[in-house]
Design an enzyme around this catalytic site. Structure first.
Site, short mmCIF file in Angstrom:
data_model
loop_
_atom_site.label_atom_id
_atom_site.label_comp_id
_atom_site.label_asym_id
_atom_site.label_seq_id
_atom_site.Cartn_x
_atom_site.Cartn_y
_atom_site.Cartn_z
N GLY A 1 40.11 41.52 30.87
CA GLY A 1 39.34 42.72 31.98
C GLY A 1 37.96 42.85 31.41
O GLY A 1 37.20 42.02 30.73
N SER A 2 37.50 44.01 31.79
CA SER A 2 35.89 44.23 31.47
C SER A 2 35.58 44.45 29.99
O SER A 2 36.68 45.09 29.48
CB SER A 2 35.73 45.31 32.59
OG SER A 2 36.46 46.65 32.42
N GLU B 1 40.00 39.34 26.08
CA GLU B 1 39.04 38.24 26.90
C GLU B 1 38.33 39.05 27.90
O GLU B 1 38.97 39.49 28.85
CB GLU B 1 40.18 37.34 27.64
CG GLU B 1 41.12 36.64 26.45
CD GLU B 1 40.50 35.25 25.83
OE1 GLU B 1 39.06 35.00 26.39
OE2 GLU B 1 41.05 34.99 24.85
N LEU B 2 37.11 39.11 27.65
CA LEU B 2 36.13 39.94 28.48
C LEU B 2 35.16 39.11 29.36
O LEU B 2 35.22 37.99 29.48
CB LEU B 2 35.48 40.82 27.47
CG LEU B 2 36.50 41.61 26.67
CD1 LEU B 2 35.89 42.31 25.69
CD2 LEU B 2 37.65 42.44 27.40
N CYS C 1 35.11 35.03 35.55
CA CYS C 1 34.64 35.48 34.33
C CYS C 1 33.47 34.61 33.73
O CYS C 1 32.75 35.03 32.91
CB CYS C 1 35.68 35.82 33.33
SG CYS C 1 36.63 34.49 32.79
N GLU D 1 27.13 41.29 33.57
CA GLU D 1 27.95 40.32 34.61
C GLU D 1 27.97 41.01 35.80
O GLU D 1 28.23 41.84 36.32
CB GLU D 1 29.19 40.39 33.74
CG GLU D 1 30.14 39.60 34.40
CD GLU D 1 31.81 39.93 33.88
OE1 GLU D 1 32.14 41.04 33.67
OE2 GLU D 1 32.40 38.94 34.05
P1 NAD Z 1 39.24 46.03 34.51
O1 NAD Z 1 38.92 46.03 33.04
O2 NAD Z 1 38.78 47.14 35.36
O3 NAD Z 1 40.79 46.11 34.57
C1 NAD Z 1 41.54 45.03 33.74
C2 NAD Z 1 42.99 45.87 33.60
O4 NAD Z 1 42.60 46.77 32.49
C3 NAD Z 1 43.70 46.26 34.76
O5 NAD Z 1 44.88 46.05 34.76
C4 NAD Z 1 43.39 47.95 34.72
O6 NAD Z 1 44.42 48.57 35.38
C5 NAD Z 1 43.42 48.00 33.06
N1 NAD Z 1 42.79 49.13 32.63
C6 NAD Z 1 41.77 49.85 33.08
N2 NAD Z 1 41.37 50.87 32.36
C7 NAD Z 1 42.16 50.87 31.28
C8 NAD Z 1 42.30 51.59 30.25
N3 NAD Z 1 41.39 52.77 29.74
N4 NAD Z 1 42.95 51.28 28.96
C9 NAD Z 1 44.21 50.01 29.25
N5 NAD Z 1 43.89 49.41 30.47
C10 NAD Z 1 42.97 49.67 31.46
O7 NAD Z 1 38.87 44.51 34.85
P2 NAD Z 1 38.83 43.97 36.51
O8 NAD Z 1 37.86 44.34 37.35
O9 NAD Z 1 40.12 43.81 37.00
O10 NAD Z 1 38.58 42.39 36.32
C11 NAD Z 1 37.18 42.04 36.14
C12 NAD Z 1 36.69 41.79 34.59
O11 NAD Z 1 37.87 40.96 33.90
C13 NAD Z 1 35.46 40.93 34.46
O12 NAD Z 1 34.64 41.78 33.55
C14 NAD Z 1 35.84 39.73 34.16
O13 NAD Z 1 34.92 39.03 33.46
C15 NAD Z 1 36.94 39.98 33.20
N6 NAD Z 1 37.76 38.44 32.92
C16 NAD Z 1 37.46 38.04 31.74
C17 NAD Z 1 38.59 36.71 31.61
C18 NAD Z 1 38.44 35.80 30.37
O14 NAD Z 1 39.24 35.18 30.26
N7 NAD Z 1 37.62 36.18 29.58
C19 NAD Z 1 39.38 36.32 32.69
C20 NAD Z 1 39.27 36.98 33.88
C21 NAD Z 1 38.48 38.32 34.10
#
Ligand code: NAD
Length: 477
Positions: A228-229, A248-249, A284, A378
């Site tokens: 995620g982010s 993985e960010l 990502c 990003e």
């Molecule tokens: P996000 O970080 O908003 O959410 C990801 C997950 O985290 C969701 O399931 C969400 O419910 C959960 N979450 C949110 N706040 C949390 C907290 N405080 N504690 C625990 N869990 C929490 O990301 P998104 O908008 O769904 O996805 C986009 C991001 O993901 C982008 O930054 C992208 O680059 C990244 N990403 C990285 C990869 C990689 O492999 N490096 C692949 C795909 C996406």
């Protein structure tokens, strides 16, 4: 009734409340999704712990067979899975089919690697007083894995955690993205048919911070695997203490195109346009920053603009659609404000720069100062910057001028230059003569700087989901 509806109905009975899942393309409600209660997550952990007893007792052959069956069953349901991905994420169907094909491979690789996780023998007689012993290492499963996943690859990025976890004999609970939970739930349909111990794979939908915190804090969850982010990744890392964590960010992926590849410009542009705009740049490793040798930049920009303006925006279920709605209105607002900031900061708008009803025109910005958000943050949207550079050195400095470090690419026929970039780029993966928007599911994949912590790519993810144990046998006793 669809299996995922039945499962969600079951969850609904104990959930705190529900929230509406919106179709990004129409912004209409698809379904009500349970915002699961803390008790539901705790129960899932308890069940997972119980299932682990059965899971860890399976031979690697048996686990491999189960993973093979998962892969085969997803292949049979390819179109159904693709349609679920498109429905919940707004991803154009051609890319959703591609994601399903990758998921089939992710489980296939997991099946292969399940049979191959081997330790090594250690020569203890290499140390003073070490003689008289045979020693070796083994890998043991760790127990319950908590997976937290993003919206943009709602099936394959779940598979990247589930495949390795099951391959080593762990159990796993997935907390999928609120905005795209259906693919993870649909995967249950497959899991229930392939001989996996009950509750070895579970899905708990709902609020990320609240449910995520339970997974992170619970002593019976041995590992958190997060995609995620960067913002959330950093919060998880600081909360997790000694718990194993893989993150993985995000990234602001860059490429360099040098003069030596001039004759290949059309081919490079084709790849780069795909890398910048596939799934609206919500990837990502989307190609976000392009540095081009000034001697070939005019031609590069002209072809890039032409190719971009041919892209079809439309209904994600149409086979011809390249671009579709962004995930939500917040994303639209954020991205357009960043584009305006860049133009105000001196960048030239080459194409796009406008919102559509729920999406955005693919946008090209020229010569953007490095301090603008579309360069240093990003974007995660359909925006690409093209900056002209005088030298390869200048490109290298600019590419590394980033808080992120996931993938980078370069196009060159000059071998020493390729090698220099390969060594000097501050990223986890360098792709020579490819765009950075490229990942094969078995390759090691992980970011440095703010892009991540640890690795995925089946074999590498498995190593982060086991404990290594050292065993010494003293035969001189
Ligand atoms: P996000 O970080 O908003 O959410 C990801 C997950 O985290 C969701 O399931 C969400 O419910 C959960 N979450 C949110 N706040 C949390 C907290 N405080 N504690 C625990 N869990 C929490 O990301 P998104 O908008 O769904 O996805 C986009 C991001 O993901 C982008 O930054 C992208 O680059 C990244 N990403 C990285 C990869 C990689 O492999 N490096 C692949 C795909 C996406």
């Amino acid at each position: 009734m669809q299996v995922y509806c039945r499962y969600l109905n079951d969850l609904m009975t104990s959930a705190r409340q529900t929230y509406p899942l919106l179709n990004p393309h129409t912004r209409e409600k698809i379904l009500d999704i349970p915002d699961c209660s803390n008790e539901q997550m705790l129960q899932a952990i308890e069940r997972s712990k119980y299932a682990y007893k059965e899971m860890r007792a399976l031979s690697s052959e048996k686990r491999s067979q189960i993973l093979d069956k998962i892969s085969e069953r997803i292949a049979e349901l390819r179109e159904e899975f693709a349609r679920v991905i498109t429905l919940e994420s707004g991803k154009p169907i051609r890319y959703s089919r591609g994601e399903v094909d990758r998921t089939i491979q992710t489980f296939k690789f997991s099946a292969i690697e399940a049979r191959k996780l081997e330790g090594e023998s250690i020569r203890l007689d290499a140390a003073a007083n070490g003689a008289g012993r045979d020693a070796y290492t083994i890998f043991q499963p760790i127990g319950v894995v908590g997976a937290i996943t993003p919206f943009n690859f709602p099936l394959n990025l779940v598979a990247h955690k589930v495949g390795p976890a099951l391959a080593v004999g762990n159990t796993i609970i997935v907390k999928p993205a609120e905005k795209a939970p259906l693919s993870a739930v649909k995967l249950l349909e497959v899991m229930n048919e392939v001989g996996l111990p009950p509750y070895a794979y579970q899905v708990i939908t709902g609020d990320g911070p609240r449910l995520g915190a339970i997974l992170i804090d619970h002593p019976d969850v041995a590992k958190i695997s997060f995609t995620g982010s960067p913002k959330v990744g950093k919060q998880i890392k600081s909360r997790a203490g000694l718990k194993k964590v893989t993150l993985e960010l995000g990234n602001n992926s860059a490429i360099y195109v040098d003069k030596s590849v001039e004759e290949k410009i059309a081919e490079i542009v084709k790849k780069a346009v795909e890398g910048a705009f596939s799934y609206n740049g919500q990837v990502c490793i989307s190609t976000q920053r392009i540095y081009v040798d000034k001697r070939i930049s005019k031609q590069f920009i002209r072809i890039f603009k032409e190719a971009t303006e041919l892209l079809q925006y439309g209904n994600p279920f149409d086979d011809d659609t390249n671009l579709s709605a962004l995930i939500d209105e917040n994303a639209q607002r954020r991205i357009i404000s960043w584009v305006h900031e860049a133009i105000g900061g001196g960048a030239t708008l080459i194409s796009g720069g406008e919102l559509l009803q729920y999406g955005m025109k693919p946008t090209i910005l020229l010569n953007v100062p490095a301090s603008m958000k579309v360069s240093c943050e990003e974007v995660f949207g359909p925006v690409v910057i093209i900056n002209e550079v005088e030298t390869a050195e200048e490109a290298l400095v600019e590419m590394n001028n980033s808080d992120y470090g996931l993938n980078a690419g370069l196009f060159t026929y000059v071998l020493p230059q390729a090698l220099r970039f390969a060594h000097e780029l501050e990223v986890g993966q360098v792709l020579v003569n490819d765009i950075p928007t490229l990942r094969f599911d078995h390759m090691p994949y992980g970011g440095i700087k703010s892009s991540g912590y640890g690795y995925e790519g089946i074999k590498y993810a498995m190593r982060e989901m086991v404990n290594m144990k050292f065993i010494s046998l003293n035969y001189d006793f």
